[in-house]
Write a protein that holds these residues in place. Structure first.
Motif, PDB file in Angstrom:
ATOM      1  N   TRP A  70      -3.628  16.769   6.296  1.00  0.00           N
ATOM      2  CA  TRP A  70      -2.922  15.740   7.067  1.00  0.00           C
ATOM      3  C   TRP A  70      -1.722  15.289   6.265  1.00  0.00           C
ATOM      4  CZ3 TRP A  70      -6.828  11.586   9.197  1.00  0.00           C
ATOM      5  CH2 TRP A  70      -7.734  12.204  10.053  1.00  0.00           C
ATOM      6  N   ILE A  71      -0.732  14.752   6.948  1.00  0.00           N
ATOM      7  CA  ILE A  71       0.403  14.201   6.235  1.00  0.00           C
ATOM      8  C   ILE A  71      -0.097  13.067   5.340  1.00  0.00           C
ATOM      9  CG2 ILE A  71       1.024  12.636   8.132  1.00  0.00           C
ATOM     10  CD1 ILE A  71       3.983  13.023   7.270  1.00  0.00           C
ATOM     11  N   PRO A  72       0.217  13.113   4.059  1.00  0.00           N
ATOM     12  CA  PRO A  72      -0.245  12.056   3.163  1.00  0.00           C
ATOM     13  C   PRO A  72       0.346  10.700   3.568  1.00  0.00           C
ATOM     14  CG  PRO A  72       0.507  13.967   1.932  1.00  0.00           C
ATOM     15  CD  PRO A  72       0.929  14.171   3.350  1.00  0.00           C
ATOM     16  N   PRO A  73      -0.434   9.630   3.450  1.00  0.00           N
ATOM     17  CA  PRO A  73       0.013   8.333   3.958  1.00  0.00           C
ATOM     18  C   PRO A  73       1.269   7.776   3.290  1.00  0.00           C
ATOM     19  CG  PRO A  73      -2.052   8.121   2.747  1.00  0.00           C
ATOM     20  CD  PRO A  73      -1.781   9.572   2.895  1.00  0.00           C
ATOM     21  N   ILE A  74       1.410   7.978   1.999  1.00  0.00           N
ATOM     22  CA  ILE A  74       2.606   7.472   1.325  1.00  0.00           C
ATOM     23  C   ILE A  74       3.820   8.305   1.745  1.00  0.00           C
ATOM     24  CG2 ILE A  74       3.688   6.975  -0.904  1.00  0.00           C
ATOM     25  CD1 ILE A  74       0.756   6.649  -1.996  1.00  0.00           C
ATOM     26  N   SER A  75       3.615   9.593   1.938  1.00  0.00           N
ATOM     27  CA  SER A  75       4.689  10.453   2.448  1.00  0.00           C
ATOM     28  C   SER A  75       5.119  10.025   3.842  1.00  0.00           C
ATOM     29  CB  SER A  75       4.232  11.912   2.487  1.00  0.00           C
ATOM     30  OG  SER A  75       3.895  12.365   1.212  1.00  0.00           O
ATOM     31  N   LEU A  76       4.142   9.658   4.662  1.00  0.00           N
ATOM     32  CA  LEU A  76       4.441   9.176   6.005  1.00  0.00           C
ATOM     33  C   LEU A  76       5.242   7.879   5.943  1.00  0.00           C
ATOM     34  CD1 LEU A  76       4.174   9.415   9.066  1.00  0.00           C
ATOM     35  CD2 LEU A  76       1.891   8.401   8.872  1.00  0.00           C
ATOM     36  N   MET A  77       4.871   7.002   5.027  1.00  0.00           N
ATOM     37  CA  MET A  77       5.635   5.757   4.841  1.00  0.00           C
ATOM     38  C   MET A  77       7.080   6.082   4.458  1.00  0.00           C
ATOM     39  SD  MET A  77       2.857   3.533   2.746  1.00  0.00           S
ATOM     40  CE  MET A  77       3.393   1.866   3.023  1.00  0.00           C
ATOM     41  N   GLU A  83      10.978  -0.462   5.184  1.00  0.00           N
ATOM     42  CA  GLU A  83      11.031  -1.680   6.004  1.00  0.00           C
ATOM     43  C   GLU A  83      10.559  -1.428   7.433  1.00  0.00           C
ATOM     44  OE1 GLU A  83      11.345  -4.800   4.898  1.00  0.00           O
ATOM     45  OE2 GLU A  83      11.374  -3.789   2.957  1.00  0.00           O
ATOM     46  N   GLU A  84      10.961  -0.302   8.000  1.00  0.00           N
ATOM     47  CA  GLU A  84      10.541   0.033   9.365  1.00  0.00           C
ATOM     48  C   GLU A  84       9.028   0.245   9.419  1.00  0.00           C
ATOM     49  OE1 GLU A  84      10.919   0.246  13.296  1.00  0.00           O
ATOM     50  OE2 GLU A  84      12.644  -0.096  11.997  1.00  0.00           O
ATOM     51  N   CYS A  85       8.489   0.854   8.384  1.00  0.00           N
ATOM     52  CA  CYS A  85       7.048   1.094   8.313  1.00  0.00           C
ATOM     53  C   CYS A  85       6.294  -0.229   8.204  1.00  0.00           C
ATOM     54  CB  CYS A  85       6.738   1.994   7.123  1.00  0.00           C
ATOM     55  SG  CYS A  85       5.021   2.513   7.066  1.00  0.00           S
ATOM     56  N   LYS A  86       6.760  -1.100   7.353  1.00  0.00           N
ATOM     57  CA  LYS A  86       6.116  -2.411   7.204  1.00  0.00           C
ATOM     58  C   LYS A  86       6.117  -3.158   8.535  1.00  0.00           C
ATOM     59  CE  LYS A  86       6.349  -6.591   4.371  1.00  0.00           C
ATOM     60  NZ  LYS A  86       7.085  -7.254   3.287  1.00  0.00           N
TER      61      LYS A  86
END
Length: 122
Positions: A70-77, A83-86
């Motif tokens: 799966w796409i790693p979560p920090i990579s996805l962030m 800022e958009e992710c937050k």
């Protein structure tokens, strides 16, 4: 046939990953809301579990990438943008805001490139 997903697939197929993810973020349909909720919960859950049980927060990257492909979560962030992710997480989860602040106040980094995990086909 979900219109915003078709746009995402078209963008991903030509390597425009940031533009593709923006299609999900900006869409206001019920289907997009479900996607954003899933993505937000996935990132926060993986990172917070890693904070609790792993040697390094970034160990969640290894688990998700190597264990599940799966796409790693920090990579996805990184792909979404900090800022958009937050903002997306705050708007699409019921997770305690303090946990979200802790994640975004920490200096977590990734060694994974998100491109390898984004596959598009119909």
């Amino acid at each position: 046939d979900i219109p915003f997903i078709n746009k995402v697939i078209d963008k991903f197929k030509i390597g425009e990953y940031k533009e593709g993810i923006k299609e999900i973020i900006k869409d206001t349909s019920r289907e997009a809301k479900i996607c954003k909720e899933f993505l937000a919960d996935y990132m926060v859950y993986a990172i917070t579990i890693s904070m609790q049980v792993a040697d390094k927060v970034s160990d969640c990257e290894i688990a998700m990438a190597e264990g599940f492909n799966w796409i790693p979560p920090i990579s996805l962030m990184q792909l979404i943008g900090r800022e958009e992710c937050k903002k997306m997480i705050l708007e699409n989860t019921k997770i305690d805001e303090n946990i979200i602040k802790e994640i975004f106040n920490s200096n977590i980094k990734t060694e994974y490139k998100y491109e390898k995990f984004l596959k598009a086909k119909r």
